[in-house]
Write a protein that holds these residues in place. Structure first.
Motif, PDB file in Angstrom:
ATOM      1  N   SER A  76      24.223 -14.360   9.071  1.00  0.00           N
ATOM      2  CA  SER A  76      24.077 -13.052   8.431  1.00  0.00           C
ATOM      3  C   SER A  76      22.620 -12.850   8.005  1.00  0.00           C
ATOM      4  O   SER A  76      21.966 -13.767   7.504  1.00  0.00           O
ATOM      5  CB  SER A  76      24.989 -12.964   7.200  1.00  0.00           C
ATOM      6  N   THR A  77      22.114 -11.645   8.199  1.00  0.00           N
ATOM      7  CA  THR A  77      20.766 -11.263   7.747  1.00  0.00           C
ATOM      8  C   THR A  77      20.843 -10.323   6.545  1.00  0.00           C
ATOM      9  O   THR A  77      19.878  -9.626   6.249  1.00  0.00           O
ATOM     10  CB  THR A  77      19.991 -10.584   8.883  1.00  0.00           C
ATOM     11  N   ALA A  78      21.988 -10.327   5.865  1.00  0.00           N
ATOM     12  CA  ALA A  78      22.175  -9.408   4.740  1.00  0.00           C
ATOM     13  C   ALA A  78      21.161  -9.662   3.626  1.00  0.00           C
ATOM     14  O   ALA A  78      20.697  -8.722   2.973  1.00  0.00           O
ATOM     15  CB  ALA A  78      23.605  -9.531   4.209  1.00  0.00           C
ATOM     16  N   ALA A  79      20.809 -10.928   3.404  1.00  0.00           N
ATOM     17  CA  ALA A  79      19.864 -11.242   2.326  1.00  0.00           C
ATOM     18  C   ALA A  79      18.503 -10.623   2.607  1.00  0.00           C
ATOM     19  O   ALA A  79      17.879 -10.028   1.711  1.00  0.00           O
ATOM     20  CB  ALA A  79      19.742 -12.755   2.171  1.00  0.00           C
ATOM     21  N   LEU A 258      18.464  -8.668  -9.511  1.00  0.00           N
ATOM     22  CA  LEU A 258      19.034  -7.731  -8.548  1.00  0.00           C
ATOM     23  C   LEU A 258      20.549  -7.835  -8.429  1.00  0.00           C
ATOM     24  O   LEU A 258      21.164  -7.013  -7.767  1.00  0.00           O
ATOM     25  CB  LEU A 258      18.426  -7.969  -7.155  1.00  0.00           C
ATOM     26  N   SER A 259      21.136  -8.831  -9.018  1.00  0.00           N
ATOM     27  CA  SER A 259      22.565  -9.029  -8.747  1.00  0.00           C
ATOM     28  C   SER A 259      23.183  -9.922  -9.809  1.00  0.00           C
ATOM     29  O   SER A 259      22.498 -10.502 -10.642  1.00  0.00           O
ATOM     30  CB  SER A 259      22.740  -9.677  -7.369  1.00  0.00           C
ATOM     31  N   GLN A 260      24.456 -10.027  -9.729  1.00  0.00           N
ATOM     32  CA  GLN A 260      25.212 -10.939 -10.571  1.00  0.00           C
ATOM     33  C   GLN A 260      25.541 -12.187  -9.757  1.00  0.00           C
ATOM     34  O   GLN A 260      25.670 -12.146  -8.536  1.00  0.00           O
ATOM     35  CB  GLN A 260      26.501 -10.280 -11.060  1.00  0.00           C
ATOM     36  N   GLY A 261      25.684 -13.307 -10.421  1.00  0.00           N
ATOM     37  CA  GLY A 261      26.036 -14.534  -9.731  1.00  0.00           C
ATOM     38  C   GLY A 261      24.815 -15.259  -9.203  1.00  0.00           C
ATOM     39  O   GLY A 261      23.669 -14.946  -9.524  1.00  0.00           O
ATOM     40  N   THR A 262      25.079 -16.254  -8.357  1.00  0.00           N
ATOM     41  CA  THR A 262      23.996 -17.116  -7.871  1.00  0.00           C
ATOM     42  C   THR A 262      23.109 -16.429  -6.840  1.00  0.00           C
ATOM     43  O   THR A 262      21.891 -16.493  -6.918  1.00  0.00           O
ATOM     44  CB  THR A 262      24.602 -18.378  -7.261  1.00  0.00           C
ATOM     45  N   GLN A 263      23.706 -15.789  -5.837  1.00  0.00           N
ATOM     46  CA  GLN A 263      22.960 -15.123  -4.773  1.00  0.00           C
ATOM     47  C   GLN A 263      21.923 -16.057  -4.150  1.00  0.00           C
ATOM     48  O   GLN A 263      20.745 -15.707  -4.010  1.00  0.00           O
ATOM     49  CB  GLN A 263      22.285 -13.855  -5.316  1.00  0.00           C
ATOM     50  N   TYR A 264      22.378 -17.231  -3.734  1.00  0.00           N
ATOM     51  CA  TYR A 264      21.466 -18.192  -3.126  1.00  0.00           C
ATOM     52  C   TYR A 264      20.804 -17.671  -1.846  1.00  0.00           C
ATOM     53  O   TYR A 264      19.600 -17.905  -1.648  1.00  0.00           O
ATOM     54  CB  TYR A 264      22.200 -19.503  -2.847  1.00  0.00           C
ATOM     55  N   PRO A 265      21.506 -17.007  -0.938  1.00  0.00           N
ATOM     56  CA  PRO A 265      20.816 -16.499   0.262  1.00  0.00           C
ATOM     57  C   PRO A 265      19.671 -15.552  -0.076  1.00  0.00           C
ATOM     58  O   PRO A 265      18.602 -15.614   0.554  1.00  0.00           O
ATOM     59  CB  PRO A 265      21.940 -15.771   1.018  1.00  0.00           C
ATOM     60  N   LEU A 266      19.849 -14.706  -1.072  1.00  0.00           N
ATOM     61  CA  LEU A 266      18.805 -13.754  -1.459  1.00  0.00           C
ATOM     62  C   LEU A 266      17.581 -14.478  -2.008  1.00  0.00           C
ATOM     63  O   LEU A 266      16.441 -14.188  -1.614  1.00  0.00           O
ATOM     64  CB  LEU A 266      19.371 -12.790  -2.496  1.00  0.00           C
ATOM     65  N   LYS A 267      17.797 -15.410  -2.898  1.00  0.00           N
ATOM     66  CA  LYS A 267      16.687 -16.108  -3.540  1.00  0.00           C
ATOM     67  C   LYS A 267      15.957 -17.021  -2.558  1.00  0.00           C
ATOM     68  O   LYS A 267      14.718 -17.064  -2.541  1.00  0.00           O
ATOM     69  CB  LYS A 267      17.210 -16.919  -4.724  1.00  0.00           C
TER      70      LYS A 267
END
Length: 299
Positions: A76-79, A258-267
Motif C-alpha cells: 500500500s502507498t496510502a502513507a 495528523l492522526s490517532q494511534g500509532t500510524q507507523y507507516p505514516l511516520k
C-alpha cells in the motif's frame, strides 16, 4: 658444463606459484571469522532500515499485526499519498531544502575564508582566536540554545528565514577542518603565485582553494547533513507552522499530529524520505572525501 638441479619442495608445504605463497589455513580461518563478524554487524545496522522501508508500504493493520515482516502482506502507498496530499509535508520539505542549501553555501564560503586566514595570514590575536574556536567546539550545543534565542529575538529575526539560516552559518568545526587542510599545502605554491603578481585573494581563490577540494567536499557533506537534521535550533528560532522544516514537522508528526494511534507507516514513510537527500549526497561524494592524498607539488 654445469646443470642446475631444482631442489624438491619441502614436505608439508605446497609449491609456490609465480613467487607467491598460498595463504595458510589459519589465515583463511581468521579472514572468514572477520568477514563473518562484519556481515553480522552490517546486518544489525541495515535491518532496522529495511524494516522502516517495508513498514512504510504496509497498511496500518498489517504494521500493527506483524511489525517485523520484511515483505508487506498488502502493498500500500496510502502513507505516502497522505503525506504529500493531506499534510504539510511538501511545505516542510521545501523549507528544509531552502534552509539547508543556504546554510551549506554559507558555511563553505565562511569556513574556507576563515580557515585560510587562520592558516596563512599573520595578524595580531590569531592564536587567541584559534583557541577560542577550539573552546567553542567543546561547548555542548544545548547550552547555547537560550543565548541564541535571546540574540535572535534582539536582532528582530525571530520566526523568519533569516533566524533559521544566519545563526547556522558560522561553524567552528568547519573552520578547524579547513585551517588544518590549508596548513598541509606547501607554502611554495603560494609564493610562486605571488611572484607572478597574484594578490592574497587571487592566491586563495585560484590557487589554494582548488587544492582543498577534498576538505571542501567534507564541509559540504557535514554542513548539509547538520542543517538538514537540525532540530533544536529550529525549535527556538521559529514557531510559525509556515516555517516548519522536516525535522520539526516529523517530530510533531511522531507525536500524533495528523492522526490517532500509532500510524507507523505514516511516520516511517516520512523518516525514509528524510534520509534520501543525505544518503544520495554521501554516496555521490564519498570518493572525493577519501581522495585526499593528491599532492600540491609534483616533482
Amino acid at each position: 658444463m654445469t646443470v642446475a638441479v631444482e631442489a624438491p619442495p619441502r614436505p608439508g608445504r605446497a609449491p609456490a606459484r609465480n613467487g607467491r605463497r598460498r595463504p595458510g589455513s589459519r589465515t583463511v580461518v581468521s579472514a572468514s571469522i572477520t568477514y563473518g563478524l562484519l556481515v553480522a554487524i552490517a546486518a544489525v545496522y541495515i535491518f532496522p532500515f529495511l524494516i522502516s522501508i517495508s513498514t512504510s508500504f504496509k497498511t496500518q493493520a498489517d504494521a500493527a499485526a506483524d511489525p517485523l515482516a520484511l515483505v508487506p502482506a498488502t502493498f500500500s502507498t496510502a502513507a505516502y499519498e497522505r503525506l504529500f496530499l493531506n499534510s504539510d509535508f511538501p511545505l516542510w520539505f521545501q523549507n528544509s531544502i531552502v534552509v539547508t542549501l543556504a546554510v551549506t553555501l554559507g558555511r563553505v564560503v565562511l569556513s574556507s575564508m576563515a580557515g585560510y586566514a587562520l592558516a596563512r595570514l599573520p595578524f595580531r590575536g590569531r592564536g587567541a582566536i584559534y583557541a577560542g574556536l577550539v573552546a567553542v567546539m567543546a561547548v555542548p550545543a544545548v547550552v547555547l540554545l537560550i543565548p541564541r534565542f535571546l540574540v535572535i529575538n534582539t536582532l528582530g529575526i525571530y520566526d523568519s528565514y533569516a533566524g533559521l539560516v544566519i545563526p547556522l552559518l558560522a561553524d567552528a568545526a568547519g573552520v578547524f577542518i579547513m585551517k588544518n587542510f590549508f596548513e598541509s599545502i606547501p607554502p611554495s605554491v603560494e609564493e610562486a603565485a605571488r611572484i607572478d603578481g597574484a594578490g592574497t585573494f587571487r592566491v586563495f581563490w585560484s590557487v589554494v582553494l582548488p587544492m582543498a577540494r577534498p576538505a571542501l567536499v567534507t564541509i559540504v557533506i557535514l554542513a548539509f547533513q547538520g542543517s538538514w537534521n537540525e532540530l533544536s535550533h529550529f525549535i527556538v528560532a521559529s514557531q510559525s507552522q509556515d516555517l516548519f522544516t522536516l525535522t520539526k514537522g516529523v517530530a510533531q508528526l511522531s507525536s500524533g499530529a495528523l492522526s490517532q494511534g500509532t500510524q507507523y507507516p505514516l511516520k516511517l514513510g516520512a523518516a525514509i524520505i528524510m534520509t534520501i537527500p543525505v544518503a544520495v549526497l554521501f554516496f555521490v561524494f564519498q570518493r572525493r572525501i577519501m581522495n585526499a592524498s593528491a599532492g600540491a607539488v609534483k616533482g
